[in-house]
Structure formats: C-alpha cells, structure tokens
Design a protein around this motif. Sequence first.
Motif, PDB file in Angstrom:
ATOM      1  N   ASP A 179       0.822  -1.212   0.000  1.00  0.00           N
ATOM      2  CA  ASP A 179       0.000   0.000   0.000  1.00  0.00           C
ATOM      3  C   ASP A 179       0.853   1.259   0.000  1.00  0.00           C
ATOM      4  OD1 ASP A 179      -2.109  -1.711   0.143  1.00  0.00           O
ATOM      5  OD2 ASP A 179      -2.960  -0.899   1.994  1.00  0.00           O
ATOM      6  N   GLU A 180       1.914   1.216   0.804  1.00  0.00           N
ATOM      7  CA  GLU A 180       2.723   2.422   0.948  1.00  0.00           C
ATOM      8  C   GLU A 180       4.121   2.068   1.420  1.00  0.00           C
ATOM      9  OE1 GLU A 180       2.317   6.873   3.005  1.00  0.00           O
ATOM     10  OE2 GLU A 180       0.898   5.280   3.499  1.00  0.00           O
ATOM     11  N   SER A 181       5.072   2.886   1.027  1.00  0.00           N
ATOM     12  CA  SER A 181       6.453   2.764   1.469  1.00  0.00           C
ATOM     13  C   SER A 181       6.870   4.118   2.018  1.00  0.00           C
ATOM     14  CB  SER A 181       7.352   2.351   0.297  1.00  0.00           C
ATOM     15  OG  SER A 181       8.693   2.238   0.706  1.00  0.00           O
ATOM     16  N   ILE A 182       7.339   4.149   3.249  1.00  0.00           N
ATOM     17  CA  ILE A 182       7.667   5.404   3.929  1.00  0.00           C
ATOM     18  C   ILE A 182       9.164   5.458   4.208  1.00  0.00           C
ATOM     19  CG2 ILE A 182       7.252   6.789   6.006  1.00  0.00           C
ATOM     20  CD1 ILE A 182       4.505   5.357   6.181  1.00  0.00           C
ATOM     21  N   SER A 183       9.788   6.564   3.876  1.00  0.00           N
ATOM     22  CA  SER A 183      11.229   6.721   4.098  1.00  0.00           C
ATOM     23  C   SER A 183      11.506   7.212   5.517  1.00  0.00           C
ATOM     24  CB  SER A 183      11.806   7.729   3.091  1.00  0.00           C
ATOM     25  OG  SER A 183      11.817   7.200   1.787  1.00  0.00           O
ATOM     26  N   GLY A 184      12.586   6.689   6.107  1.00  0.00           N
ATOM     27  CA  GLY A 184      12.946   7.109   7.459  1.00  0.00           C
ATOM     28  C   GLY A 184      14.254   6.499   7.899  1.00  0.00           C
ATOM     29  N   TYR A 185      14.360   6.228   9.185  1.00  0.00           N
ATOM     30  CA  TYR A 185      15.624   5.781   9.765  1.00  0.00           C
ATOM     31  C   TYR A 185      15.362   4.652  10.757  1.00  0.00           C
ATOM     32  CZ  TYR A 185      16.333  10.483   8.039  1.00  0.00           C
ATOM     33  OH  TYR A 185      16.317  11.609   7.242  1.00  0.00           O
ATOM     34  N   ALA A 186      16.266   3.663  10.780  1.00  0.00           N
ATOM     35  CA  ALA A 186      16.131   2.537  11.711  1.00  0.00           C
ATOM     36  C   ALA A 186      17.493   1.863  11.869  1.00  0.00           C
ATOM     37  CB  ALA A 186      15.094   1.533  11.205  1.00  0.00           C
ATOM     38  N   GLY A 187      17.591   1.064  12.900  1.00  0.00           N
ATOM     39  CA  GLY A 187      18.803   0.275  13.091  1.00  0.00           C
ATOM     40  C   GLY A 187      19.857   0.912  13.965  1.00  0.00           C
TER      41      GLY A 187
END
Length: 219
Positions: free
Chosen positions: A67-75
């Motif tokens: 449905d959707e892909s959101i850019s961000g930060y993880a890890g």
Amino acid sequence: MKNFLSTLAIALLFSCQNNAQVNNKQQAVIDADPIEVPLENGKAKAYFASGCFWCVEAVFESVNGVDESISGYAGGHTKNPTYESNSYGRIKDHAEAVEIIYDPKVVSFKTLVDVYFASQNPTQVNGQGPDKGYQYRSIIFYQNDTQKKIIEEKKAALAKELNATIAAEVYPFQKFWVGEDYHQNYERLHPNQGYIRSVSVPRLNRFKAKMPEVLKNNH
C-alpha cells in the motif's frame, strides 16, 4: 613536547571511550529482542534498509500488495534522528530505511525479502551504487523468529548461489523513525532530478526486469 604528548594521550583516551560508548549502544540494538508490530486494518508492516531510501521506497511501491512505502531511519540508537544528523555516517548509528505497509493476503513477507535482494547488489558493503557509508548499509529487520528464519535461509541460499558473502545485516526490529516530509515519494515527485534519473530509475527498472510477476498492473 611532553605537554603536547600528554594532551594527545588524553584526547585519544576520550576518543576511544566515545567510540566504545557508541559501539556498545549499537551492539545493544543488535542484541535486543525484536518488537512485533501488530496488524492494523488487516495490514502488516516490514522494514528494510538498502542504500538511499528514495530508491528503496520506489521499488517496494511498485509491488502488488504494498500500500505504501515510507522513508525514514532505523537500526541505530539515537532518538529523533534527522537527515542532517545521520547523513555523514561518522558514527555507527541509523541506516536510511523504509517502512513497508502491505496486505499479507496479497504479498507475503517472504516475497518482500525476495524483492529486497532482487533490487540491490547484495554483496556491496555499506552502500548501494554510488551511495557509500554506514548510513547506507543493508539491513533486513525481523519482528519474530519466523521472519528471522526466512531471512537467514534466503540469505544463505543467495550466498551459495553467488558464491559470495551477502552484505545485508539481520537486525531485530526496534523502532522506525519517519523521515522528513520532503523525502517522501521523492522519486515520483521529482522524476527529472539528476540523481533520480541517473541512479534511482535505473535501479527500479533493473528490479522490474528481474521480478515482473510481482508488479502492480500500472507498473
């Protein structure tokens, strides 16, 4: 000279202590128990890092069932990371990542892992293409033992197929920090931007050629 050497020794000591502190914080992220994100309105979430999030976002949004892909930060370990604070890769911290919102009745987590590997150079360490640095490293995040097993089995099979070491790290999911508004849907909104035309679109097209069976009808 002695004063200079003493000052240098103190500086190096603090530097080593700071690096050790950062490494310990990062190791705690890697060793943590995974957090499982519950379904919301029948939709699941998955998390991946693979170079520039502009590229990765576009790849997953081409997949049927996403449905959707959101850019961000993880890890990483820093709270409230920003593009500016994370973009230099000077410390071992967050990677540019995406949150994938998908319908598990249409596309499985297993297929999303296949998409992940098919859309990158799986042997490139700390980056993809021209994007190089710790913040561009490849990570697949798991939320439970089942997902971890899927990732590890696919990673091992790919390593055997390529006769090479697969760069993607396997992390327990902890938290996803949504990126700044101007990063969202960047490829779709800026089709003529130089990086998009020379790097992002070719990467997307290479993926489409590899896995046409998973694409949405309009792709």
